[in-house]
Scaffold this active site. Structure first.
Site, short mmCIF file in Angstrom:
data_model
loop_
_atom_site.label_atom_id
_atom_site.label_comp_id
_atom_site.label_asym_id
_atom_site.label_seq_id
_atom_site.Cartn_x
_atom_site.Cartn_y
_atom_site.Cartn_z
N SER A 92 0.82 -1.22 0.00
CA SER A 92 0.00 0.00 0.00
C SER A 92 0.85 1.26 0.00
O SER A 92 2.00 1.28 0.46
CB SER A 92 -0.91 0.03 1.23
OG SER A 92 -1.73 -1.10 1.27
N1 SAH Z 1 0.08 -5.67 4.08
C1 SAH Z 1 0.73 -5.91 2.82
C2 SAH Z 1 -0.22 -5.61 1.67
C3 SAH Z 1 -0.28 -6.75 0.74
S1 SAH Z 1 -1.57 -6.74 -0.47
C4 SAH Z 1 2.03 -5.15 2.70
O1 SAH Z 1 2.36 -4.35 3.59
O2 SAH Z 1 2.77 -5.36 1.73
C5 SAH Z 1 -2.75 -7.81 0.28
C6 SAH Z 1 -2.31 -9.20 0.57
O3 SAH Z 1 -3.45 -9.90 1.08
C7 SAH Z 1 -1.83 -10.01 -0.63
O4 SAH Z 1 -0.54 -10.47 -0.39
C8 SAH Z 1 -2.84 -11.16 -0.73
O5 SAH Z 1 -2.26 -12.38 -1.14
C9 SAH Z 1 -3.32 -11.26 0.71
N2 SAH Z 1 -4.62 -11.90 0.90
C10 SAH Z 1 -5.75 -11.82 0.17
N3 SAH Z 1 -6.73 -12.56 0.70
C11 SAH Z 1 -6.21 -13.15 1.82
C12 SAH Z 1 -6.73 -14.04 2.81
N4 SAH Z 1 -8.00 -14.49 2.80
N5 SAH Z 1 -5.91 -14.43 3.80
C13 SAH Z 1 -4.62 -14.00 3.87
N6 SAH Z 1 -4.08 -13.17 2.96
C14 SAH Z 1 -4.87 -12.73 1.94
#
Ligand code: SAH
Length: 216
Positions: A64
């Site tokens: 993000s």
């Molecule tokens: N917090 C992260 C943002 C990553 S984007 C950062 O600081 O980089 C969102 C992430 O959520 C992705 O990696 C995606 O694979 C994960 N995601 C989506 N659905 C999910 C679920 N049900 N359980 C765990 N992770 C999930």
């Protein structure tokens, strides 16, 4: 030790992107000043790490925009000792920021390759208060519940019920909820047995995929 370009860019990020937009919680600002965001993206992307935008992290996912990371962290209203659950480890950056403002971070990621990479970074940078696992985060982490704070970093169609159940009282959850293109960033607060929800920002997140999320 002299300041590197990364240090200078990180300070500029705080001064130009966070403070003018209303990020004022001292612990959140200190964490954003300290955590080396460039370590969580590919080397080729390093020069853009402190820009005012999200960045790709592989597997179709994104880290993000710095302002959104700070806004979500600040919204949890932490004091330093709490137990916080993050759904969507991704690059690991948000978890690292959280690790500076609470006692212990539990983070869940559904994509193995991303979690393997994030764990290496946690080890290398000595973030020892982050515990992680591969799973569908929409069902939460029942064995470690309740959590004083829950932060969901992917957008779903609704607030997953297990996460509301696993939120402590008092406790706060921040989660993007809405369609697959745009969502409302919602602050869910549990207090004296009541649960209230209010919108704090409009955002654009990747899909929350799982049992209580999107199917793909
Ligand atoms: N917090 C992260 C943002 C990553 S984007 C950062 O600081 O980089 C969102 C992430 O959520 C992705 O990696 C995606 O694979 C994960 N995601 C989506 N659905 C999910 C679920 N049900 N359980 C765990 N992770 C999930």
């Amino acid at each position: 030790m002299s300041a590197t370009t990364f240090d200078i860019n990180r300070e500029r990020m705080v001064e130009e992107q966070l403070i003018p937009r209303g990020i004022s919680d001292p612990a959140t600002l200190a964490a954003m000043r300290k955590v080396p965001r460039h370590e969580f993206v590919d080397d080729a992307m390093g020069a853009k790490a402190y820009g005012d935008h999200p960045l790709p992290i592989g597997a179709g996912q994104t880290i993000s925009q710095p302002y959104i990371v700070a806004l979500m962290t600040q919204a949890l209203g932490l004091t330093g000792k709490e137990k916080v659950l993050e759904i969507g480890t991704g690059s690991g950056y948000q978890a690292a920021v959280l690790s500076q403002v609470c006692g212990k971070v539990y983070t869940i990621e559904r994509i193995d390759s991303l979690l393997v990479r994030a764990r290496k970074i946690f080890d290398r940078l000595h973030y020892h208060n982050i515990i992680s696992r591969i799973d569908d985060g929409t069902i939460g982490w029942a064995a470690e519940a309740p959590f004083d704070g829950i932060l969901v970093t992917a957008g779903g169609p609704e607030i997953p019920e297990p996460l509301v159940e696993q939120l402590a009282d008092p406790g706060r959850m921040v989660i993007p909820v809405g369609g697959q293109d745009v969502q409302e960033l919602q602050l869910v607060e549990k207090l004296d047995g009541d649960v209230s929800v209010r919108t704090i920002e409009h955002v654009r997140f990747v899909n929350l995929i799982g049992n209580h999320g999107w199917s793909s």
